[in-house]
Scaffold this active site. Structure first.
Site, PDB file in Angstrom:
ATOM      1  N   SER A  59       1.340   1.160 -13.083  1.00  0.00           N
ATOM      2  CA  SER A  59       2.365   0.123 -13.281  1.00  0.00           C
ATOM      3  C   SER A  59       2.658  -0.190 -14.741  1.00  0.00           C
ATOM      4  O   SER A  59       3.589  -0.957 -15.026  1.00  0.00           O
ATOM      5  CB  SER A  59       1.960  -1.156 -12.552  1.00  0.00           C
ATOM      6  OG  SER A  59       2.228  -1.047 -11.165  1.00  0.00           O
TER       7      SER A  59
ATOM      8  N   LYS B  61       6.190   0.160 -15.934  1.00  0.00           N
ATOM      9  CA  LYS B  61       7.194  -0.908 -15.867  1.00  0.00           C
ATOM     10  C   LYS B  61       7.528  -1.491 -17.237  1.00  0.00           C
ATOM     11  O   LYS B  61       8.539  -2.202 -17.382  1.00  0.00           O
ATOM     12  CB  LYS B  61       6.723  -2.022 -14.933  1.00  0.00           C
ATOM     13  CG  LYS B  61       6.602  -1.600 -13.461  1.00  0.00           C
ATOM     14  CD  LYS B  61       6.255  -2.798 -12.589  1.00  0.00           C
ATOM     15  CE  LYS B  61       6.179  -2.440 -11.116  1.00  0.00           C
ATOM     16  NZ  LYS B  61       4.898  -1.826 -10.738  1.00  0.00           N
TER      17      LYS B  61
ATOM     18  N   SER C  42       4.120  -7.744 -10.756  1.00  0.00           N
ATOM     19  CA  SER C  42       4.131  -6.282 -10.765  1.00  0.00           C
ATOM     20  C   SER C  42       4.891  -5.730  -9.567  1.00  0.00           C
ATOM     21  O   SER C  42       4.523  -4.710  -8.979  1.00  0.00           O
ATOM     22  CB  SER C  42       2.703  -5.709 -10.782  1.00  0.00           C
ATOM     23  OG  SER C  42       2.718  -4.352 -11.169  1.00  0.00           O
TER      24      SER C  42
END
Length: 402
Positions: free
Chosen positions: A83, A86, A143
């Site tokens: 993640s 991102k 997230s």
């Protein structure tokens, strides 16, 4: 000769305003490495102070102000970013906001693809719409993979087209060990980043978008009655003000965190940890280590006169020279006699000399010190003497030899 100030600084300087380890210890192979070539998790990291143990498989720490590398463990190896991907999604969102092409209160439609996305979620409503500001918080705090796709589809038209923008921006920012296949960090064998690239991207977010960076410090976010906490353990403790965590089976537990104490800011990237608990403990320990063992020192302000260089046939016998910019370096605390500071220039200079002309170079070197060259600039104009003055100067040199 060096000025008294330069002499004192020469005995104190250790690390310059660049990447100490990047230049002295960076692997010679810059291509993509096989995952099996990574250093074992138990191997220590390289630092200017010597090896430092870390349980992370990949690690990198950078001083935000000077760019100095303080800790490296496979910093350029390509790894699953999970993640932490991102960060680039958010960078492109912030860039669009800054350009005025999107507003925080814009409502973006939720596709079935976004709604069905698995993994961590913001729980966006299929067929509904969500404000950009809520989606930002959904990506950063929660997230949310679904939130990331909503943003990607709104900006790029599709996630695939948005990913093309992500890769173009990565190239523009100099992320040489980065390639994206999606906007969420969802596992894909072709998607990769390096620790150094993640730290570079984090630094750009902080530097380029200070008006939006405050979202990273939010500890919780409630959307549609569901409250979720920020997954970054350092943000939860108040010891960092961003940026992101991640986890996949291939990459383990990872984190990119930025912490500011007094006037210093450090960026830490870890990946390949075995648990959330280990990630929390290791990030706190290494961040404390970085702040405790190093400090930023300003060697010169932009206008500080470093030396006076002789000028031949000028209206003045010498010209003062300056570095032309503030020069701050990061050094280990209490370390001395590790560096040399040298000035080099052709003397005398021949008039005329213009203000801002490069007339020499200041070089910082030493054991464990990165090579740093700083141009020396003339601080003032020194015009050429008129014909009578030049004739007298030449005659004087012929008679006296000086």
């Amino acid at each position: 000769m060096l000025t008294r100030r330069l002499g004192l600084l020469a005995s104190a300087l250790v690390i310059g305003a660049g990447s100490a380890l990047a230049q002295s210890k960076r692997p010679s192979a810059h291509g993509r490495k096989a995952k099996g070539d990574a250093a074992p998790a138990g191997d220590p990291a390289d630092t200017p102070l010597g090896p430092v143990d870390t349980t992370a498989r990949w690690a990198y720490m950078q001083d935000f102000n000077t760019g100095a590398s303080l800790l490296e463990k496979q910093p350029d190896e390509e790894m699953p970013p999970s993640s932490m991907t991102k960060l680039m999604t958010i960078y492109l969102v912030y860039d669009r906001l800054k350009q005025g092409r999107m507003k925080l209160d814009d409502e973006l439609p939720v596709s079935e693809k976004a709604w069905r996305m698995q993994g961590s979620k913001m729980f966006v409503p299929v067929g509904g719409s969500v404000k950009v500001e809520d989606l930002i918080r959904g990506v950063i705090v929660q997230s949310g993979n679904d939130a990331a796709i909503v943003l990607a589809e709104a900006i790029g038209g599709s996630e695939e087209q948005f990913v093309e923008q992500m890769n173009a921006k990565a190239k523009q920012l100099g992320l040489t060990h980065t390639f994206f296949k999606n906007c969420t960090g969802w596992p894909d064998p072709e998607q990769h980043m390096s620790c150094r690239d993640i730290a570079t991207l984090a630094g750009h977010i902080i530097r380029d978008f200070p008006e939006y960076y405050h979202y990273d410090a939010e500890k919780t976010f409630r959307y549609d009655g569901i409250e979720q906490g920020n997954r970054n353990p350092m943000v939860q403790k108040g010891t960092a003000d961003g940026l992101k965590t991640g986890h996949t089976d291939a990459g383990g537990y990872g984190l990119v965190a930025s912490s500011k104490r007094n006037d210093r800011r450090l960026i830490l990237v870890l990946n390949g940890l075995e648990s959330m608990h280990q990630r929390a403990e290791e990030s706190e320990r290494l961040m404390d280590w970085g702040f405790f063992n190093f400090e930023d020192v300003m060697l010169f302000s932009a206008g500080d006169v470093i030396e006076h260089v002789p000028v031949w046939l000028g209206t003045e016998p010498a010209v003062p020279v300056v570095a032309g910019r503030d020069l701050t370096v990061t050094m280990p605390r209490n370390w001395r006699k590790k560096a040399s500071v040298k000035l080099s220039y052709d003397a005398p200079l021949t008039a005329p000399v213009g203000k801002g002309d490069t007339v020499g170079q200041l070089t910082l070197t030493g054991d464990g010190v990165p090579h740093l060259d700083v141009p020396l600039l003339a601080a003032v104009d020194v015009p050429r003497l008129g014909l009578p003055g030049r004739a007298m100067a030449v005659l004087s040199k012929y008679v006296t030899g000086t």
